[in-house]
Design an enzyme around this catalytic site. Structure first.
Site, short mmCIF file in Angstrom:
data_model
loop_
_atom_site.label_atom_id
_atom_site.label_comp_id
_atom_site.label_asym_id
_atom_site.label_seq_id
_atom_site.Cartn_x
_atom_site.Cartn_y
_atom_site.Cartn_z
N ASP A 61 -7.64 -22.55 -45.37
CA ASP A 61 -6.80 -21.36 -45.57
C ASP A 61 -5.46 -21.69 -44.89
O ASP A 61 -5.37 -22.64 -44.10
CB ASP A 61 -7.51 -20.17 -44.90
CG ASP A 61 -6.60 -18.98 -44.74
OD1 ASP A 61 -6.00 -18.56 -45.73
OD2 ASP A 61 -6.47 -18.49 -43.59
N ASP A 100 -2.41 -19.04 -43.70
CA ASP A 100 -1.93 -18.12 -42.65
C ASP A 100 -3.04 -17.83 -41.64
O ASP A 100 -4.13 -17.42 -42.02
CB ASP A 100 -1.45 -16.81 -43.27
CG ASP A 100 -0.24 -17.01 -44.13
OD1 ASP A 100 0.87 -16.93 -43.62
OD2 ASP A 100 -0.42 -17.30 -45.35
N TYR A 137 0.82 -1.22 0.00
CA TYR A 137 0.00 0.00 0.00
C TYR A 137 0.86 1.27 0.00
O TYR A 137 0.78 2.09 -0.92
CB TYR A 137 -0.95 -0.03 1.19
CG TYR A 137 -1.85 1.19 1.27
CD1 TYR A 137 -2.81 1.42 0.29
CD2 TYR A 137 -1.70 2.12 2.30
CE1 TYR A 137 -3.61 2.54 0.34
CE2 TYR A 137 -2.51 3.24 2.35
CZ TYR A 137 -3.46 3.46 1.38
OH TYR A 137 -4.25 4.58 1.42
N LYS A 175 -3.60 17.34 -5.39
CA LYS A 175 -4.80 18.17 -5.25
C LYS A 175 -4.52 19.66 -5.50
O LYS A 175 -5.44 20.47 -5.53
CB LYS A 175 -5.43 17.99 -3.87
CG LYS A 175 -5.89 16.55 -3.58
CD LYS A 175 -7.13 16.16 -4.37
CE LYS A 175 -7.60 14.75 -4.04
NZ LYS A 175 -8.74 14.31 -4.84
N LEU A 217 -14.97 14.43 -6.69
CA LEU A 217 -16.37 14.43 -6.28
C LEU A 217 -16.73 15.70 -5.52
O LEU A 217 -17.89 16.09 -5.47
CB LEU A 217 -16.65 13.20 -5.41
CG LEU A 217 -16.44 11.86 -6.13
CD1 LEU A 217 -16.72 10.70 -5.19
CD2 LEU A 217 -17.33 11.74 -7.37
#
Ligand code: GDG
Length: 755
Positions: free
Chosen positions: A520, A522, A93, A300, A398
């Protein structure tokens, strides 16, 4: 159906005080937003106990008896603790999360530490979370993982629970690739793969979404289509979900404090709001309050804000003693050096401004270094004339939205940094570049002098938007889209050639007297390589094709875009039919090459220089000239530069060839120009069996094979390699599964011969 929220922290924080464990409500944007959503769920499909919140309880608890107590107490709040040691928290943390990812993703690369042991603990903690979450997941559950602490978890969980429904939301910015690439190569790839384990990955803004998609392309090479990334094992979607606030809750709370803030002087309001003990005003007009609320964080922009205010007072002496800055700084990440340093600088600057401009009756900055309870916070929002929100970077922010939601009478001015995610939705606010102290000062002047009708006009528009797209709608939108992605995956999955379909296919082959297989090359029988010449068939592959075609009952047709010389060189010795240049050349089994129809290539000299010019402009691109077609390959080029260049090239080619009989087609990392009317479907017609009871199978991996799938009769089986939209009946994940299927066909064939 249950909702399992997973975040680093739980909404209930466990604290240890004097040897006792106490439980408190947690705070922060994530917790308050999700809690508001969970509160709103009463009556919906995720009701009551139908959700769980899984996260770290907030304290290291080593004693098993205490762990049991914490577990039991938290269970009462639908919370499930993930216990982590102090050392893990320190390295994970405080270390990788807050000293590496946080600064880097907020464009502070100089603060970012690149420490192996931090990352090792980050991986370890993500694994611990996985061990905690995986056993809780029941069929039908929705797992919603949050934020930068757990970016490896979606992939880890997917490995343990392949069918789980997993969403991930990042609350901070996802930076541009130039910043993201500063992480060591192995870490950045693992982080992106970690996130792509989710079915839906959400970001606050369109920019972050684009940055993420761009990094995925650059680092992992996965392209996207409208945010959808097709991975070998699942489809992941990436989209934008700007997080809102609980608008009604702020309106209601602001309404409750309205009685207090309606008439008393702003200073009384500030006191009510818990903003401290300001000195009484001396002027007659009430002081205008400018509000600033943030966690203590260098992102901030608190210092810039103070400098802007200082300059404003300097330039506008008439506003002295008429305005006050209420600065609330919420303690955060105490112990991290940069945070201590910022705190010291804020203290100093507040002292300087108050000393320089203050007087006995007026303190220019009312500074609070503490956490405010909800009601006083709303009271501050409701009573402040201006909200000054100037982060240097912020995922959303917010506070800006909460301020607007708390303005019950529609007045108030929001100044918001253009570096916040919120500024994208709040265009009517005064926008500032937080790095410019002069802009902040000018914005303050404009805000304080803005007439009320203008304030209301601007706020009404923003409030309408915030009311409509509140946090409940945000979560609903995310979870709805998660459900839609799951449904889309199921549709893709339904096409997968599963063991049952495979058995049926082999049965059909066994029952039919004769079979035809179109293959097919490739991408279907071999994977792609940077250089097309590097995928010469191995002896094993040649042996497989030879044994398939040697039996009397099966015709194998290799149908490719490659030139006929290469086809001859690689497969000329086999008992198979060959089709080259998408059908321009055909070589039936044991016969010589012939042209599908008379073709002209007089257009080539005019087009080649155009293709060459584009190849010269884009490093890694090259031109391949075939007899009746030209291919412009860009598989070795920088994918992003290529995507712009391809658009231009195709545009040029289409207008240049408007009057000639050629087609311009885009394939897998290639643009092809070839004669009109030539395609694999037309070429395959001459090989189609007359007897409808015959077994017919076609396998291909790109758009050129779609022409072939389209002309097959309804009884035929067609398979597209990769999870793309296709008119083929089935899909297989990669060439490896195609080879497995061909081996099974070989076995089935030999058994039929023995019988
Ligand atoms: C991260 C991203 C993104 C703050 N002080 C007090 C208090 N708060 C509440 C606010 C708001 C929340 O904390 C802060 O949210 P922000 O969005 O401003 O910032 P971060 O905490 O950095 O949040 C951010 C967010 O996640 C959500 O995705 O917007 O960009 O960095 O709700 O009200 N609440 C109370 N007292 C305080 O003193 N009660």
């Amino acid at each position: 159906m249950r909702l399992l929220i997973v975040s680093n922290r739980l909404p209930i924080v466990t604290v240890e005080e004097e040897g006792q464990l106490l439980f408190r409500e947690g705070a922060g944007g994530l917790v308050s937003g999700i809690s508001a959503y969970l509160d709103s769920l009463r009556g919906s499909s995720f009701t009551g106990p139908q959700y769980r919140w899984i996260g770290w309880p907030g304290v290291a608890v080593d004693d098993p008896a205490q762990q049991a107590l914490v577990r039991e107490t938290l269970a009462g709040f639908h919370a499930h603790p993930v216990f982590l040691s102090d050392r893990s928290m320190d390295q994970f943390y405080h270390g990788f999360c807050n000293k590496t990812i946080w600064p880097l993703f907020h464009y502070f690369p100089s603060y970012a530490v690149c420490e192996e042991s931090f990352y090792a603990h980050y991986r370890c903690v993500n694994r611990i979370f996985c061990e905690a979450v995986a056993p809780l997941v029941q069929p039908g559950d929705v797992v919603w993982i949050h934020d930068y602490h757990l970016m490896l978890l979606p992939h880890l969980l997917r490995r343990q629970r392949p069918d789980a429904t997993i969403g991930f939301f990042l609350h901070i910015p996802f930076p541009s690739f130039e910043i993201f690439r500063l992480l060591p190569k192995a870490w950045r790839a693992e982080l992106l793969e970690g996130l792509l384990g989710a079915d839906l990955i959400g970001f606050h803004t369109h920019d972050y979404t684009q940055h993420f998609l761009h990094s995925v392309l650059r680092v992992l090479g996965h392209e996207h289509n409208m945010g959808r990334i097709l991975l070998p094992n699942h489809l992941a979607k990436v989209d934008t979900f700007p997080m809102g606030v609980d608008f009604e809750k702020f309106q209601a709370a602001a309404g409750r404090v309205a009685a207090l803030v309606a008439h008393p002087s702003p200073l009384t309001r500030a006191e009510t709001a818990g903003a401290g003990d300001p000195a009484p005003a001396t002027s007659e007009a009430p002081l205008k309050m400018i509000l600033s609320v943030d966690r203590l964080d260098y992102t901030k922009g608190i210092l810039n804000r103070l400098q802007g205010y200082e300059l404003f007072l300097e330039q506008n002496p008439h506003w002295r003693k008429k305005a006050v800055l209420v600065l609330v700084v919420v303690p955060s990440r105490i112990g991290v050096d940069q945070y201590q340093e910022i705190k010291r600088q804020i203290d100093e600057l507040v002292g300087k401004i108050n000393g320089k401009f203050g007087s006995v009756g007026w303190t220019p900055v009312l500074y609070q270094y503490r956490y405010l309870p909800f009601e006083p916070l709303v009271s501050l929002y409701a009573s402040s004339h201006v909200a000054l929100v100037t982060p240097l970077r912020d995922g959303m922010n917010l506070v800006a939205k909460e301020y607007l939601a708390s303005r019950t009478d529609g007045t108030g001015v929001l100044i918001v940094s253009e570096m916040t995610g919120a500024s994208k939705e709040l265009a009517e606010a005064i926008s500032v570049n937080p790095n410019s102290v002069a802009e902040i000062a000018a914005a303050l002047e404009m805000a304080l002098e803005m007439p009320e009708p203008e304030q209301i006009r601007r706020n009404e528009i923003m409030q309408d938007r915030l009311r409509r797209y509140d946090v409940i709608r945000w979560a609903d939108d995310f979870l709805c889209q998660l459900g839609e992605v799951k449904a889309e995956q199921e549709r893709l999955q339904a096409r997968l050639l599963d063991p049952v379909a495979r058995r049926k296919l082999l049965q059909q082959l066994g029952q039919a007297g004769h079979g035809t297989i179109f293959l097919d090359y490739d991408g279907t029988l071999v994977s792609f390589a940077d250089n097309p010449k590097d995928v010469r068939p191995t002896q094993d592959l040649l042996a497989l094709l030879q044994t398939l075609s040697q039996g009397p009952s099966l015709d194998v047709i290799l149908i490719s875009g490659r030139d006929k010389d290469t086809m001859d060189d690689w497969f000329g010795g086999l008992d198979v039919a060959l089709v080259a240049e998408h059908g321009a050349w055909i070589k039936p089994r044991n016969r010589t090459w012939r042209q599908a129809r008379p073709l002209g290539n007089d257009w080539k000299p005019d087009l080649l220089p155009i293709l060459q010019t584009y190849a010269d402009r884009l490093g890694g691109a090259f031109v391949e000239e075939k007899q009746y077609s030209v291919a412009w390959h860009y598989r070795r080029a920088d994918p992003e530069l290529a995507s712009a260049c391809v658009k231009e090239l195709v545009d040029d080619l289409v207008s240049f060839t408007a009057n000639i009989d050629v087609q311009v087609q885009q394939g897998h990392k290639v643009v092809e120009v070839r004669c009109g009317g030539i395609n694999k479907g037309a070429a395959a017609m001459s090989f189609l069996p007359k007897d409808t009871a015959d077994f017919l199978l076609a396998i291909g991996d790109d758009w050129t094979d779609e022409d072939l799938f389209r002309i097959l009769p309804g009884s035929a089986c067609s398979i597209r390699v990769g999870n793309r939209h296709s008119c083929a009946k089935f899909s297989l994940p990669s060439h490896r599964e195609v080879l497995d299927l061909l081996r099974e066909i070989r076995v089935a064939q030999s058994q039929a011969c023995v019988r």
